[in-house]
Design a protein around this motif. Structure first.
Motif, PDB file in Angstrom:
ATOM      1  N   SER A 112     -47.590  39.030 -49.468  1.00 47.72           N
ATOM      2  CA  SER A 112     -47.587  37.796 -50.244  1.00 47.72           C
ATOM      3  C   SER A 112     -46.198  37.695 -50.861  1.00 47.72           C
ATOM      4  CB  SER A 112     -48.671  37.839 -51.332  1.00 47.72           C
ATOM      5  OG  SER A 112     -48.329  38.764 -52.346  1.00 47.72           O
ATOM      6  N   TRP A 113     -45.993  36.716 -51.723  1.00 50.61           N
ATOM      7  CA  TRP A 113     -44.681  36.584 -52.339  1.00 50.61           C
ATOM      8  C   TRP A 113     -44.435  37.642 -53.410  1.00 50.61           C
ATOM      9  CZ3 TRP A 113     -44.042  35.498 -57.537  1.00 50.61           C
ATOM     10  CH2 TRP A 113     -45.165  35.032 -58.216  1.00 50.61           C
ATOM     11  N   PHE A 114     -45.510  38.378 -53.794  1.00 49.05           N
ATOM     12  CA  PHE A 114     -45.312  39.366 -54.856  1.00 49.05           C
ATOM     13  C   PHE A 114     -45.695  40.792 -54.484  1.00 49.05           C
ATOM     14  CE2 PHE A 114     -49.388  37.254 -55.664  1.00 49.05           C
ATOM     15  CZ  PHE A 114     -50.263  38.310 -55.820  1.00 49.05           C
ATOM     16  N   LEU A 115     -46.238  41.027 -53.283  1.00 50.70           N
ATOM     17  CA  LEU A 115     -46.510  42.387 -52.856  1.00 50.70           C
ATOM     18  C   LEU A 115     -46.582  42.484 -51.342  1.00 50.70           C
ATOM     19  CD1 LEU A 115     -49.735  42.810 -51.947  1.00 50.70           C
ATOM     20  CD2 LEU A 115     -50.063  42.758 -54.392  1.00 50.70           C
ATOM     21  N   SER A 116     -46.378  43.684 -50.831  1.00 55.87           N
ATOM     22  CA  SER A 116     -46.494  43.984 -49.410  1.00 55.87           C
ATOM     23  C   SER A 116     -47.535  45.078 -49.260  1.00 55.87           C
ATOM     24  CB  SER A 116     -45.161  44.470 -48.842  1.00 55.87           C
ATOM     25  OG  SER A 116     -44.175  43.474 -48.985  1.00 55.87           O
ATOM     26  N   ALA A 117     -48.322  45.009 -48.172  1.00 55.31           N
ATOM     27  CA  ALA A 117     -49.432  45.944 -48.008  1.00 55.31           C
ATOM     28  C   ALA A 117     -49.533  46.458 -46.577  1.00 55.31           C
ATOM     29  CB  ALA A 117     -50.732  45.254 -48.402  1.00 55.31           C
ATOM     30  N   ASN A 118     -49.950  47.708 -46.462  1.00 54.51           N
ATOM     31  CA  ASN A 118     -50.301  48.333 -45.192  1.00 54.51           C
ATOM     32  C   ASN A 118     -51.707  48.888 -45.316  1.00 54.51           C
ATOM     33  OD1 ASN A 118     -47.229  50.175 -44.364  1.00 54.51           O
ATOM     34  ND2 ASN A 118     -47.593  48.008 -44.376  1.00 54.51           N
ATOM     35  N   LEU A 119     -52.492  48.723 -44.268  1.00 56.09           N
ATOM     36  CA  LEU A 119     -53.738  49.457 -44.096  1.00 56.09           C
ATOM     37  C   LEU A 119     -53.534  50.349 -42.884  1.00 56.09           C
ATOM     38  CD1 LEU A 119     -56.430  46.634 -44.520  1.00 56.09           C
ATOM     39  CD2 LEU A 119     -55.725  48.338 -46.215  1.00 56.09           C
TER      40      LEU A 119
END
Length: 171
Positions: A112-119
């Protein structure tokens, strides 16, 4: 706030048949090394033993489906603002982009514009693991995740346990 505190207190340690690690330094290196994030601000990993024989992608699809359900939509798109793909695709799992894979693992990515995520889903040696890794790209990411992380630590192990049950029934 009491419910969130209860979830936080019950999110650490062993959950009976499930191994649980919460914290960047507590997640096994074999799973943490599969994240693509250069800086990890949040990490957890839930691991279960299983007799089911499935590929990491099959585990990911059994856990999350091909498209996000209503609850996942609310959390992932609504609260976290993750930009997920719409519809079914061999290049996505529940809207998350399949970014990389190996013989015993698959990594899904979204931002998103405020976080990055990995699963990261890893299936090896009669065990399946689900790792979650986040980087706060803006200050808001920390505040939003601080509120949602107890909910995540409540739901993620249940999703993994349900996937194990489904895959073991298919045997």
């Amino acid at each position: 706030m009491r419910l969130l505190t209860w979830w936080s207190e019950h999110a650490r340690g062993d959950r009976g048949d499930m191994d649980c690690a919460v914290g960047v330094d507590d997640v096994p290196e074999s799973v943490r090394a599969l994240s693509s994030l250069p800086d990890i601000h949040y990490a957890d990993c839930f691991t279960l033993s299983t007799d089911a024989d499935a590929t990491p992608e099959q585990w990911a699809r059994t856990t999350f489906g091909d498209v996000p359900n209503a609850g996942e939509q609310l959390i992932w798109r609504g609260f976290l603002g993750l930009r997920l793909s719409w519809g079914r695709s061999p290049e996505t799992v529940a809207g998350w982009r399949v970014a990389a894979r190996g013989q015993d693992w698959i990594r899904l990515e979204a931002a998103s514009w405020f976080l990055s995520a990995n699963l990261v889903v890893r299936a090896a040696d009669g065990r399946v693991s689900l790792g979650t890794f986040l980087r706060h790209d803006r200050h808001l990411g920390h505040g939003v995740w601080r509120t949602l992380s107890p909910v995540h630590r409540y739901l993620a192990p249940r999703a993994l346990r349900a996937a194990v049950a489904r895959n073991e029934r298919r045997r």
